[in-house]
Write a protein that holds these residues in place. Structure first.
Motif, PDB file in Angstrom:
ATOM      1  N   ILE A   5       0.841  -1.193   0.000  1.00  0.00           N
ATOM      2  CA  ILE A   5       0.000   0.000   0.000  1.00  0.00           C
ATOM      3  C   ILE A   5       0.876   1.243   0.000  1.00  0.00           C
ATOM      4  O   ILE A   5       1.689   1.434   0.902  1.00  0.00           O
ATOM      5  CB  ILE A   5      -0.915   0.032   1.241  1.00  0.00           C
ATOM      6  N   SER A   6       0.677   2.079  -0.993  1.00  0.00           N
ATOM      7  CA  SER A   6       1.350   3.375  -1.051  1.00  0.00           C
ATOM      8  C   SER A   6       0.411   4.404  -0.438  1.00  0.00           C
ATOM      9  O   SER A   6      -0.731   4.535  -0.860  1.00  0.00           O
ATOM     10  CB  SER A   6       1.650   3.740  -2.505  1.00  0.00           C
ATOM     11  N   THR A   7       0.894   5.138   0.552  1.00  0.00           N
ATOM     12  CA  THR A   7       0.067   6.163   1.185  1.00  0.00           C
ATOM     13  C   THR A   7       0.756   7.509   1.052  1.00  0.00           C
ATOM     14  O   THR A   7       1.973   7.606   1.213  1.00  0.00           O
ATOM     15  CB  THR A   7      -0.215   5.836   2.666  1.00  0.00           C
ATOM     16  N   LYS A  45      -5.022   7.848   8.525  1.00  0.00           N
ATOM     17  CA  LYS A  45      -3.660   7.644   9.021  1.00  0.00           C
ATOM     18  C   LYS A  45      -3.650   6.694  10.215  1.00  0.00           C
ATOM     19  O   LYS A  45      -2.783   5.820  10.320  1.00  0.00           O
ATOM     20  CB  LYS A  45      -3.018   8.983   9.384  1.00  0.00           C
ATOM     21  N   GLU A  48      -4.414   3.174   8.947  1.00  0.00           N
ATOM     22  CA  GLU A  48      -3.241   2.567   8.310  1.00  0.00           C
ATOM     23  C   GLU A  48      -2.303   1.947   9.330  1.00  0.00           C
ATOM     24  O   GLU A  48      -1.777   0.850   9.113  1.00  0.00           O
ATOM     25  CB  GLU A  48      -2.481   3.619   7.498  1.00  0.00           C
ATOM     26  N   ILE A 123       3.108  -1.087   4.228  1.00  0.00           N
ATOM     27  CA  ILE A 123       2.764   0.288   3.881  1.00  0.00           C
ATOM     28  C   ILE A 123       4.007   1.081   3.519  1.00  0.00           C
ATOM     29  O   ILE A 123       5.051   0.923   4.140  1.00  0.00           O
ATOM     30  CB  ILE A 123       1.971   0.949   5.024  1.00  0.00           C
ATOM     31  N   HIS A 125       5.424   4.830   3.163  1.00  0.00           N
ATOM     32  CA  HIS A 125       5.258   6.253   3.498  1.00  0.00           C
ATOM     33  C   HIS A 125       6.337   7.059   2.794  1.00  0.00           C
ATOM     34  O   HIS A 125       7.489   6.625   2.711  1.00  0.00           O
ATOM     35  CB  HIS A 125       5.411   6.485   5.008  1.00  0.00           C
ATOM     36  N   TYR A 143      -3.453   2.313  -3.422  1.00  0.00           N
ATOM     37  CA  TYR A 143      -3.050   3.683  -3.097  1.00  0.00           C
ATOM     38  C   TYR A 143      -4.028   4.257  -2.083  1.00  0.00           C
ATOM     39  O   TYR A 143      -5.241   4.168  -2.273  1.00  0.00           O
ATOM     40  CB  TYR A 143      -3.058   4.582  -4.349  1.00  0.00           C
ATOM     41  N   HIS A 144      -3.496   4.837  -1.014  1.00  0.00           N
ATOM     42  CA  HIS A 144      -4.264   5.622  -0.044  1.00  0.00           C
ATOM     43  C   HIS A 144      -3.813   7.066  -0.233  1.00  0.00           C
ATOM     44  O   HIS A 144      -2.701   7.426   0.162  1.00  0.00           O
ATOM     45  CB  HIS A 144      -3.940   5.211   1.387  1.00  0.00           C
ATOM     46  N   LYS A 183     -10.260  12.056   0.425  1.00  0.00           N
ATOM     47  CA  LYS A 183      -9.644  10.740   0.598  1.00  0.00           C
ATOM     48  C   LYS A 183     -10.000   9.924  -0.631  1.00  0.00           C
ATOM     49  O   LYS A 183     -11.165   9.848  -1.024  1.00  0.00           O
ATOM     50  CB  LYS A 183     -10.167  10.049   1.848  1.00  0.00           C
ATOM     51  N   VAL A 185      -9.060   6.059  -2.197  1.00  0.00           N
ATOM     52  CA  VAL A 185      -8.402   4.776  -2.048  1.00  0.00           C
ATOM     53  C   VAL A 185      -8.654   3.994  -3.335  1.00  0.00           C
ATOM     54  O   VAL A 185      -9.803   3.783  -3.730  1.00  0.00           O
ATOM     55  CB  VAL A 185      -8.931   3.997  -0.819  1.00  0.00           C
TER      56      VAL A 185
END
Length: 190
Positions: A5-7, A45, A48, A123, A125, A143-144, A183, A185
């Motif tokens: 997951i890319s945030t 956040k 996550e 994740i 960051h 993607y978040h 937001k 996702v």
């Protein structure tokens, strides 16, 4: 297989650089300057931190986060997670001792192998350069994005400018907030 997951905090024009006030950037701190803080906009956040079972980052983000995040209450859940840093230059002696287990990965092939292991979501960051490489290699699963109503112009972008086949995404969650944040996702379709 683990989910990668890319945030990111991201401007409407795709900039992810210097959201927290990092020096040397004209618009540093754009995530809190002139943006009303609404807890519900940032709830993703906390979610996550509860969902992630490991963190992945590039060297630059590791060097920015590792002196600060281990002692921050806001990131307490990340302290106990295994961390993976993708770098060809970082040495074992460069790792901090107070942030839990950290493994250096030297290639995207090693990231792909990590994804093949048992466990929950990993994740990512920060790490703009790493995100671009991971996306171009087809390694990101979700993607978040917390999209800020700003056009910043210059700065590092989350997505590369590589000429490649279209990558299809499926919007699985979204919300707009009174302060203008959105937001978004997305799952990456394969």
């Amino acid at each position: 297989m683990r989910t990668l997951i890319s945030t990111a905090f991201i401007s409407l024009d795709g900039v992810v650089e210097a959201p927290g006030g990092e020096p040397g950037y004209r618009n540093a701190g754009w995530t809190f300057k002139d943006v009303e803080f609404l807890p519900e906009a940032f709830a993703i956040k906390g979610a996550e931190q509860k969902e992630a079972t490991a963190m992945l980052m590039g060297r630059t983000s590791y060097e920015a986060f590792s002196p600060v995040w281990p002692d921050m209450a806001d990131f307490a859940d990340y302290k106990v997670l295994p961390k993976y840093v993708v770098s060809t230059t970082l040495a074992e002696e460069d790792l901090v001792a107070n942030w839990g287990e950290t493994t250096i990965l030297r290639s995207l092939e090693e990231v792909a192998a990590l994804k093949e292991t048992d466990g929950g979501p990993v994740i990512v960051h920060g790490s703009a350069t790493l995100n671009q490489a991971l996306s171009d290699a087809g390694l990101i699963d979700r993607y978040h994005l917390l999209v800020f109503p700003l056009l910043l112009g210059a700065g590092k972008r989350l997505f590369s400018t590589t000429d490649k086949d279209a990558q299809k995404l499926k919007l699985v969650e979204h919300e707009a907030y009174a302060n203008g944040l959105q937001k978004q996702v997305f799952d990456v379709l394969r």
